[in-house]
Design an enzyme around this catalytic site. Sequence first.
Site, PDB file in Angstrom:
ATOM      1  N   PHE A 158     120.661  56.861  24.730  1.00 32.20           N
ATOM      2  CA  PHE A 158     119.289  56.747  25.230  1.00 32.20           C
ATOM      3  C   PHE A 158     119.021  57.882  26.202  1.00 32.20           C
ATOM      4  O   PHE A 158     119.795  58.096  27.147  1.00 32.20           O
ATOM      5  CB  PHE A 158     119.088  55.397  25.925  1.00 32.20           C
ATOM      6  N   GLY A 184     112.753  59.380  29.887  1.00 32.15           N
ATOM      7  CA  GLY A 184     112.236  59.977  31.114  1.00 32.15           C
ATOM      8  C   GLY A 184     112.950  61.264  31.454  1.00 32.15           C
ATOM      9  O   GLY A 184     113.251  62.090  30.585  1.00 32.15           O
ATOM     10  N   ARG A 185     113.266  61.445  32.726  1.00 31.54           N
ATOM     11  CA  ARG A 185     113.890  62.679  33.184  1.00 31.54           C
ATOM     12  C   ARG A 185     115.327  62.834  32.700  1.00 31.54           C
ATOM     13  O   ARG A 185     115.899  63.929  32.781  1.00 31.54           O
ATOM     14  CB  ARG A 185     113.845  62.735  34.715  1.00 31.54           C
ATOM     15  N   VAL A 231     123.906  58.640  28.436  1.00 29.70           N
ATOM     16  CA  VAL A 231     123.669  60.067  28.204  1.00 29.70           C
ATOM     17  C   VAL A 231     124.228  60.942  29.317  1.00 29.70           C
ATOM     18  O   VAL A 231     124.507  62.128  29.079  1.00 29.70           O
ATOM     19  CB  VAL A 231     122.160  60.336  27.997  1.00 29.70           C
ATOM     20  N   GLU A 245     125.735  45.611  31.931  1.00 32.52           N
ATOM     21  CA  GLU A 245     127.190  45.661  32.091  1.00 32.52           C
ATOM     22  C   GLU A 245     127.760  44.290  32.451  1.00 32.52           C
ATOM     23  O   GLU A 245     128.850  43.923  31.993  1.00 32.52           O
ATOM     24  CB  GLU A 245     127.560  46.683  33.157  1.00 32.52           C
ATOM     25  N   TYR A 262     120.374  60.538  41.061  1.00 34.48           N
ATOM     26  CA  TYR A 262     119.565  59.335  41.151  1.00 34.48           C
ATOM     27  C   TYR A 262     118.312  59.535  42.007  1.00 34.48           C
ATOM     28  O   TYR A 262     117.290  58.908  41.765  1.00 34.48           O
ATOM     29  CB  TYR A 262     120.390  58.190  41.738  1.00 34.48           C
TER      30      TYR A 262
END
Length: 341
Positions: free
Chosen positions: A110, A113-114, A202, A291, A335
């Site tokens: 996946f 977005g950024r 990713v 998770e 992040y």
Amino acid sequence: MPVTLGHLQRMRSVLKCVLFVPITLCAIYLIPPSVKLLTGFMPMEKCHLESAKMLNLDSSVDASLNLQSRPDVLTCTYWKAAIIWEGMFDPRLYDEMHKMKGSSVALTVFAVGRYLDAYLHTFLNSSEQHFMVGLPVTYYVFTDMPEKVPNIKLSPLRSMKVIKVEKNSRWQDVSMMRMKSISDVIESDIRHHCTHVFCFDVDQVFTGRFGSEALGDSVALLHAHYYRLPKYLYTYDRNPNSKAYMETGDFYYHAAIFGGSWKNVKALTEACYQGIMEDKQNNVEALWHDESHLNKYMLLHKPSKVLSPEYCWDTSIGFRTDIQVTRLLWAPKYYDTLRTP
């Protein structure tokens, strides 16, 4: 002094640690890398089997594993599944067997977005160099911006399919909702073309062989930060109101990588999605999102093969004598910029 987004993100992390995780784990989370090195000296259990022929074999070639070649680590589970470490296997035997069987692999990732701009190009390029080389591989790239997926030169027997998904407002929802997307594409496409599925985050980079020795009916990964810690420090979801609730478990698995036959991955993703949706209906969110649900599933449905942290290593942990090779590395985590609106 103005409060930056970086300060806010760090404050959220610390608050989450304090509010939801045992104090002892907070100490581990916040200690400097020099102290983290000490956990590398914590002893691991040893495999109780004399020979790999005593394993519950995923395939006949698993009988060739040398369980005694790595006395420094645990090489099997109590339910007789192999834990794969460097030095235990002959890559040639695995590659020959899977080519003969006609194994083919779907890789799902996946890039929403950024995350697409930050990581996808490097992830795909490194995968071409190291992931299941010599076997047919189909990349399934899930993104909200299909037009921005990089044009990667693929090796023979390899192809790519791009699947458009909606961008969720919270990164936690992106993480959790991928379970439904993976299940759906297995049903509509993958099961008709591939024997196995591997699902990846990713923000990782392949650095060494990630080959057919990793294929199995149900494959889980030991989390690099927990594999030498005592179980009471594992961050299972201990909220009894969550479907991911666990008092204890076998290991702590990392959801950055999981895989298996398409049937087993479909069963896993369906079960995790069902648990996530039941939690939502009860206004509950598992501590570590998908998770936590994956760990609960693997407790109830034991994986047939477990990958060592070589297969997803974080260099911030520092040097470990038991990590003789690194096959996949955590990429730098931005992040502050990637998870902000």
